[in-house]
Design a protein around this motif. Structure first.
Motif, PDB file in Angstrom:
ATOM      1  N   TYR A 172       1.127  11.203   1.950  1.00 24.79           N
ATOM      2  CA  TYR A 172       0.138  10.438   1.368  1.00 24.79           C
ATOM      3  C   TYR A 172      -1.227  11.031   2.197  1.00 24.79           C
ATOM      4  O   TYR A 172      -2.142  11.363   1.553  1.00 24.79           O
ATOM      5  CB  TYR A 172       0.206   9.054   1.441  1.00 24.79           C
ATOM      6  CG  TYR A 172       1.358   8.462   1.202  1.00 24.79           C
ATOM      7  CD1 TYR A 172       2.232   9.010   0.117  1.00 24.79           C
ATOM      8  CD2 TYR A 172       1.907   7.250   1.546  1.00 24.79           C
ATOM      9  CE1 TYR A 172       3.526   8.287  -0.113  1.00 24.79           C
ATOM     10  CE2 TYR A 172       3.235   6.646   1.591  1.00 24.79           C
ATOM     11  CZ  TYR A 172       3.856   7.313   0.392  1.00 24.79           C
ATOM     12  OH  TYR A 172       4.929   6.520   0.038  1.00 24.79           O
TER      13      TYR A 172
ATOM     14  N   LYS B 200      -7.701   6.434  -3.615  1.00 25.09           N
ATOM     15  CA  LYS B 200      -7.302   6.599  -4.866  1.00 25.09           C
ATOM     16  C   LYS B 200      -7.536   5.218  -5.517  1.00 25.09           C
ATOM     17  O   LYS B 200      -6.684   4.982  -6.664  1.00 25.09           O
ATOM     18  CB  LYS B 200      -5.562   6.587  -4.626  1.00 25.09           C
ATOM     19  CG  LYS B 200      -5.232   7.901  -3.840  1.00 25.09           C
ATOM     20  CD  LYS B 200      -5.584   9.034  -4.954  1.00 25.09           C
ATOM     21  CE  LYS B 200      -5.071  10.271  -4.181  1.00 25.09           C
ATOM     22  NZ  LYS B 200      -5.438  11.394  -5.098  1.00 25.09           N
TER      23      LYS B 200
ATOM     24  N   THR C  40      -4.987  -3.615   4.000  1.00 22.58           N
ATOM     25  CA  THR C  40      -4.065  -2.514   5.028  1.00 22.58           C
ATOM     26  C   THR C  40      -5.029  -2.075   6.201  1.00 22.58           C
ATOM     27  O   THR C  40      -4.448  -2.251   7.375  1.00 22.58           O
ATOM     28  CB  THR C  40      -3.466  -1.532   4.483  1.00 22.58           C
ATOM     29  OG1 THR C  40      -2.752  -2.038   3.134  1.00 22.58           O
ATOM     30  CG2 THR C  40      -2.607  -0.566   5.233  1.00 22.58           C
TER      31      THR C  40
ATOM     32  N   ASN D 148      -5.192   4.621   0.096  1.00 19.12           N
ATOM     33  CA  ASN D 148      -5.173   3.742  -0.964  1.00 19.12           C
ATOM     34  C   ASN D 148      -6.713   3.358  -1.605  1.00 19.12           C
ATOM     35  O   ASN D 148      -7.024   3.408  -2.553  1.00 19.12           O
ATOM     36  CB  ASN D 148      -4.576   2.427  -0.803  1.00 19.12           C
ATOM     37  CG  ASN D 148      -3.160   2.158  -0.792  1.00 19.12           C
ATOM     38  OD1 ASN D 148      -2.853   1.785  -2.004  1.00 19.12           O
ATOM     39  ND2 ASN D 148      -2.397   2.765   0.078  1.00 19.12           N
TER      40      ASN D 148
ATOM     41  N   ASN E 161       2.175   1.601  -3.596  1.00 20.23           N
ATOM     42  CA  ASN E 161       1.290   2.306  -4.536  1.00 20.23           C
ATOM     43  C   ASN E 161       1.124   3.609  -4.226  1.00 20.23           C
ATOM     44  O   ASN E 161       1.136   4.522  -5.308  1.00 20.23           O
ATOM     45  CB  ASN E 161      -0.269   1.573  -4.314  1.00 20.23           C
ATOM     46  CG  ASN E 161      -0.576   0.429  -4.655  1.00 20.23           C
ATOM     47  OD1 ASN E 161       0.256  -0.073  -5.641  1.00 20.23           O
ATOM     48  ND2 ASN E 161      -1.503  -0.330  -4.005  1.00 20.23           N
ATOM     49  N   MET E 162       1.285   4.104  -2.961  1.00 24.57           N
ATOM     50  CA  MET E 162       1.017   5.934  -2.836  1.00 24.57           C
ATOM     51  C   MET E 162       2.594   6.393  -3.328  1.00 24.57           C
ATOM     52  O   MET E 162       2.587   7.518  -3.845  1.00 24.57           O
ATOM     53  CB  MET E 162       0.810   6.052  -1.498  1.00 24.57           C
ATOM     54  CG  MET E 162      -0.507   5.467  -0.905  1.00 24.57           C
ATOM     55  SD  MET E 162      -1.885   5.977  -2.087  1.00 24.57           S
ATOM     56  CE  MET E 162      -2.056   7.816  -1.702  1.00 24.57           C
TER      57      MET E 162
ATOM     58  N   GLY F 108      -5.904  -1.329  -0.224  1.00 22.41           N
ATOM     59  CA  GLY F 108      -6.275  -0.581   0.884  1.00 22.41           C
ATOM     60  C   GLY F 108      -7.022  -1.094   1.868  1.00 22.41           C
ATOM     61  O   GLY F 108      -6.802  -0.846   3.061  1.00 22.41           O
TER      62      GLY F 108
ATOM     63  N   SER G 270       0.859  -1.163  -0.115  1.00 27.07           N
ATOM     64  CA  SER G 270      -0.033  -0.045  -0.112  1.00 27.07           C
ATOM     65  C   SER G 270       1.046   1.215  -0.026  1.00 27.07           C
ATOM     66  O   SER G 270       0.490   2.322  -0.717  1.00 27.07           O
ATOM     67  CB  SER G 270      -1.014   0.116   1.197  1.00 27.07           C
ATOM     68  OG  SER G 270      -0.360   0.120   2.319  1.00 27.07           O
ATOM     69  N   TYR G 271       2.031   1.070   0.725  1.00 31.22           N
ATOM     70  CA  TYR G 271       2.952   2.304   0.692  1.00 31.22           C
ATOM     71  C   TYR G 271       3.590   2.506  -0.834  1.00 31.22           C
ATOM     72  O   TYR G 271       3.901   3.682  -1.002  1.00 31.22           O
ATOM     73  CB  TYR G 271       4.073   1.962   1.578  1.00 31.22           C
ATOM     74  CG  TYR G 271       3.700   2.484   3.082  1.00 31.22           C
ATOM     75  CD1 TYR G 271       4.496   3.606   3.578  1.00 31.22           C
ATOM     76  CD2 TYR G 271       2.829   1.717   3.801  1.00 31.22           C
ATOM     77  CE1 TYR G 271       4.284   4.008   4.924  1.00 31.22           C
ATOM     78  CE2 TYR G 271       2.382   2.101   5.230  1.00 31.22           C
ATOM     79  CZ  TYR G 271       3.455   3.303   5.590  1.00 31.22           C
ATOM     80  OH  TYR G 271       3.345   3.634   6.980  1.00 31.22           O
TER      81      TYR G 271
ATOM     82  N   PHE H 267      -7.233   2.042  -5.048  1.00 34.95           N
ATOM     83  CA  PHE H 267      -6.437   0.496  -4.743  1.00 34.95           C
ATOM     84  C   PHE H 267      -7.104  -0.016  -3.884  1.00 34.95           C
ATOM     85  O   PHE H 267      -6.612  -0.224  -2.715  1.00 34.95           O
ATOM     86  CB  PHE H 267      -4.906   0.888  -4.447  1.00 34.95           C
ATOM     87  CG  PHE H 267      -4.157   1.640  -5.459  1.00 34.95           C
ATOM     88  CD1 PHE H 267      -3.922   1.129  -6.633  1.00 34.95           C
ATOM     89  CD2 PHE H 267      -3.842   3.139  -4.968  1.00 34.95           C
ATOM     90  CE1 PHE H 267      -3.125   2.003  -7.652  1.00 34.95           C
ATOM     91  CE2 PHE H 267      -3.068   3.904  -6.174  1.00 34.95           C
ATOM     92  CZ  PHE H 267      -2.596   3.274  -7.355  1.00 34.95           C
TER      93      PHE H 267
ATOM     94  N   THR I 273      -2.566   5.138   5.498  1.00 36.51           N
ATOM     95  CA  THR I 273      -2.183   4.756   4.292  1.00 36.51           C
ATOM     96  C   THR I 273      -3.001   3.924   3.491  1.00 36.51           C
ATOM     97  O   THR I 273      -3.471   4.096   2.469  1.00 36.51           O
ATOM     98  CB  THR I 273      -0.693   4.315   4.276  1.00 36.51           C
ATOM     99  OG1 THR I 273       0.126   5.176   4.919  1.00 36.51           O
ATOM    100  CG2 THR I 273      -0.269   3.844   3.031  1.00 36.51           C
TER     101      THR I 273
END
Length: 428
Positions: A74, A367, A376, A364, A60-61, A373, A57-58, A369, A360
């Motif tokens: 983020y 955004k 997470t 996600n 992705n961002m 997301g 997830s990190y 994801f 985060t």
């Protein structure tokens, strides 16, 4: 102008290994065994896979926001200034808590050699001296990082090669009290969750990788791939070390401060404990030094580039370091060091990480994801079940305090722009 050399995949891998493998597996192997028995191995696997999802997830961002800052960038860009301030402050506090935790880890390990060591005054002195040193610059970091990276890898290789022969199958015959009465089973479930939360501390350094995405060659391709390799390597190393300590020490595992050192001494004799402990201390000290220098930079960045921390925090001295940021980091680490022991502080580290993971994950989801997301967020919320009441109360109190502070130190945009323009002229 000379181009900055970007990190290769190999350099990313070594950076990840050095950032993640720290004091946890060596000092907390007994605690997670006491909590979950041999099911601590399953807890390592479960926690590792959970972190695996969170790490992506990190990643992705970091593709969307490749600037330095990680979780608080983020949060700010996705949800606005107020959430950004809270997560940014938590990011700085995570560094402060990590510093206090690793100093506590260093002294905890040394007590195996010097049982009457006066840990509190020595710990405060170590933090204070490092704060004074950091005032004069950061050139010491690179050399120490290289040395401690080598020592860390050497510890793992020597321990595995030496102690794997001590493993005895009978030490794995009793899985856990999970198989006993319903009340014991309930206790075992809570013990497993406690071990799961503790093991998260073993992995908290992974967030250093996405934060540095802009320094890597082709981060969109290399970061996710190398992150996967790093995480799988760390999970494997932790499983192997825990398996060997259980197999060699069995029920005696929780009775020793540094289980790996005790197991090592069974092969090489009495000299094994001080040798192994000193090697671990060198590794821990490297993390302490790097954290001492890097954490004030986060706070200064919050003031200068990202959020509403008062501008004086970013003011640098003639050595190029942020004096107030160093002072606040040092003072905070000393206060937290006095607030609890290594186990409490490691739990608080995980709580600070939990807040970052949750934000985060939500970023996600916003955004699009969705699956990463949601995963997470779920794994982050599971962590809530692992915290002790003291850690929860302390952590929630810090969050509430940050909310109050935001409205006290919040600066007007025009005032902020004026300060930045004046600073630009002075540096021009």
């Amino acid at each position: 102008m000379k181009e900055t050399k970007l990190l290769s995949p190999t350099a990313i891998f070594l950076l990840g290994i050095n950032s993640i493998i720290g004091s946890g597996i060596f000092l907390l192997a007994g605690k997670i065994y006491q909590d979950a028995g041999t099911l601590s191995l399953l807890a390592i696997l479960f926690a590792g896979l959970s972190i695996f999802v969170i790490a992506f997830s990190y990643a992705n961002m970091s593709k969307i926001y490749p600037e330095n800052g990680g979780a608080f960038v983020y949060a700010k860009e996705t949800f606005g200034r107020f959430p950004g301030f809270v997560i940014g402050s938590i990011t700085w506090l995570l560094g402060v808590v990590t510093l206090a935790t690793e100093v506590s880890a260093l002294l905890t390990a040394l007590k195996m050699i010097f049982p009457n060591l006066a840990t509190r005054p020595i710990g405060l002195l170590v933090i204070l001296l490092l704060g004074v040193i950091s005032y004069f610059g950061t050139s010491i970091i690179a050399g120490l990082d290289n040395i401690t990276s080598f020592v860390k890898l050497l510890i793992v290789v020597v321990f595995v090669g030496t102690c794997v022969w001590l493993v005895r199958g009978e030490n794995f015959t009793t899985l856990s009290v999970l198989t006993e009465s319903s009340s014991a089973g309930h206790h075992a479930v809570s013990g497993f969750l406690s071990a799961y939360g503790t093991i998260f501390f073993f992995f908290t350094g992974f967030s250093f990788l996405p934060v540095n995405a802009e320094k890597m060659k082709n981060p969109a391709k290399n970061l996710p791939k190398m992150m996967a390799i790093v995480m799988l390597t760390c999970i494997t190393v932790y499983l192997v070390i825990q398996t060997i300590t259980i197999g060699s020490l069995g029920a005696n595992l929780p009775a020793t401060i540094v289980p790996a050192a005790t197991a090592f001494s069974k092969v090489v004799g009495g000299i094994g404990i001080p040798l192994f402990v000193i090697a671990i201390c060198i590794s821990i000290f490297g993390v302490i030094v790097a954290t001492t220098f890097n954490t004030p930079t986060i706070l200064a960045s919050l003031a200068e580039s990202h959020e509403d921390v008062p501008m004086i925090v970013a003011k640098t001295n003639h050595f190029g370091t942020a004096t107030w940021a160093i002072f606040l980091t040092t003072l905070g680490a000393m206060g937290l060091f006095l607030s609890g022991n290594y186990v409490f502080l490691s739990g608080l580290t995980v709580f600070m990480s939990f807040v970052q993971y949750l934000s985060t994950g939500l970023a996600n989801i916003k955004k699009k994801f969705i699956w990463i997301g949601v995963g997470t967020v779920i794994f982050s919320l599971v962590l809530l079940t692992s915290f002790t009441l003291n850690v929860l109360l302390f952590g929630v109190s810090i969050l509430l305090l940050l909310i109050v502070i935001y409205f006290i130190v919040k600066l007007d945009d025009e005032e902020r722009e004026k300060w930045l323009q004046e600073r630009g002229k002075n540096h021009g």
